[in-house]
Design an enzyme around this catalytic site. Structure first.
Site, mmCIF file in Angstrom:
data_model
loop_
_atom_site.group_PDB
_atom_site.id
_atom_site.type_symbol
_atom_site.label_atom_id
_atom_site.label_comp_id
_atom_site.label_asym_id
_atom_site.label_seq_id
_atom_site.Cartn_x
_atom_site.Cartn_y
_atom_site.Cartn_z
ATOM 1 N N ALA A 232 -7.259 -1.246 -4.279
ATOM 2 C CA ALA A 232 -6.647 -2.513 -3.869
ATOM 3 C C ALA A 232 -7.608 -3.393 -3.087
ATOM 4 C CB ALA A 232 -5.398 -2.242 -3.040
ATOM 5 N N ASP A 262 -11.827 2.619 -15.721
ATOM 6 C CA ASP A 262 -12.566 2.652 -16.986
ATOM 7 C C ASP A 262 -12.857 1.233 -17.475
ATOM 8 O OD1 ASP A 262 -12.090 5.423 -16.844
ATOM 9 O OD2 ASP A 262 -10.241 5.229 -18.005
#
Length: 314
Positions: A232, A262
């Protein structure tokens, strides 16, 4: 044969998960998807216009066919996906808990991908990719996959390929001591290290971005490019001046965090291979990661090709 930009090496499996609001214990129907960290990276590279191949093994079964078809549908090359008639394709299930957390149940022991070994390295290196992506997940699959990763690290430079390492620590898979030891052994040969801030502690005993960059760089005389994923809190990248740069998270809403790291790696790598600065590459990766978490699924949030090309162009 055209030289690929990226080859991702690892395992992709069939994923079954209940619809939103349901759980594995009671759901009568489940959605069927394909997931795998290195395949997700390749999908991001391909969406940005790069050439990406996925190297793996699948079983000679319908799930193996599904994995291969999914890779093709994402624009990812499949010529390095082998079929093993003696081992099955791995599967996993994802549950959504009442508090919104995800719990993953793996059924991958003895899978076809776990049968990979150093003998698979030759075809990957012979393709002479510009970059080879490996992760701790592959190392965790067993001794054979660990030997494969080490062989690729040893041969990458001679093949003209950058070595890209994502520790991707997954304690549930076991062998984490071997994963940590192997990742540290790879660092003297690593060109790009992309890791989570939570993974820096077990690897280096520190989490502050500048300290992590210094610790990684100290293990390779030529230096190593580092990207530190902070969830975050966004992403820290290795600035051109050697100091950490920072970008806040690009996520507008978070529905499913799986696959974000990814996508960030794939976006960053594709941008760097296209000649982008580290800051712009981090921005591309951050935007892709932000899109991924907004929807359910590992790659469903990737932007359309035209939008991705505009993002890459800046």
């Amino acid at each position: 044969m055209t030289r690929p930009d990226v080859i991702g090496v690892g395992e992709a499996m069939v994923l079954l998960q209940p619809a939103e609001g349901e759980n594995l214990a009671t759901a009568e129907r489940m959605g069927v998807h394909v997931g795998g960290a290195e395949l997700n990276v390749c999908a991001a590279v391909a969406r940005l216009g790069g050439s990406a191949w996925f190297a793996s093994r699948v079983g000679a079964d319908p799930f193996g066919e599904r994995v291969t078809a999914a890779a093709r549908s994402l624009g990812v090359g499949t010529s390095l996906i082998g079929r093993d008639s003696t081992r099955p394709t791995g599967v996993f299930f994802k549950d959504v808990l009442p508090d919104g957390a995800r719990r993953v149940h793996y059924y991958r022991a003895g899978s076809a991908a776990a049968g990979m070994d150093e003998g698979d390295a030759a075809a990957i290196l012979d393709a002479k990719p510009r970059a080879i992506v490996v992760s701790g997940i592959t190392i965790a699959l067993g001794e054979g996959p660990e030997r494969l990763v080490r062989a690729l690290a040893e041969g990458a430079r001679s093949a003209g390929a950058q070595l890209v390492v994502d520790p991707n620590l997954r304690p549930a898979l076991g062998r984490q001591e071997r994963v940590l030891a192997t990742v540290l052994d790879l660092l003297p040969r690593t060109d790009l290290l992309v890791l989570g801030q939570d993974e820096a502690e077990p690897l280096f005993g520190i989490t502050a971005p500048a300290d992590v960059f210094a610790a990684a760089g100290s293990r390779r005389p030529e230096g190593v490019e580092v990207v530190l994923k902070a969830g975050a809190d966004g992403v820290f990248y290795h600035g051109e001046d050697g100091e950490p740069g920072h970008l806040p998270s690009a996520a507008r809403v978070v529905r499913d965090p799986v696959g974000a790291g990814d996508a960030l790696l794939g976006g960053y790598l594709a941008a760097r291979l296209s000649g982008a600065t580290r800051e712009h590459a981090a921005r591309v990766g951050s935007v892709l990661a932000g899109r991924i978490v907004e929807v359910f699924g590992d790659v469903e949030g990737l932007p359309p090709a035209a939008e991705a090309a505009a993002l890459l162009a800046g």
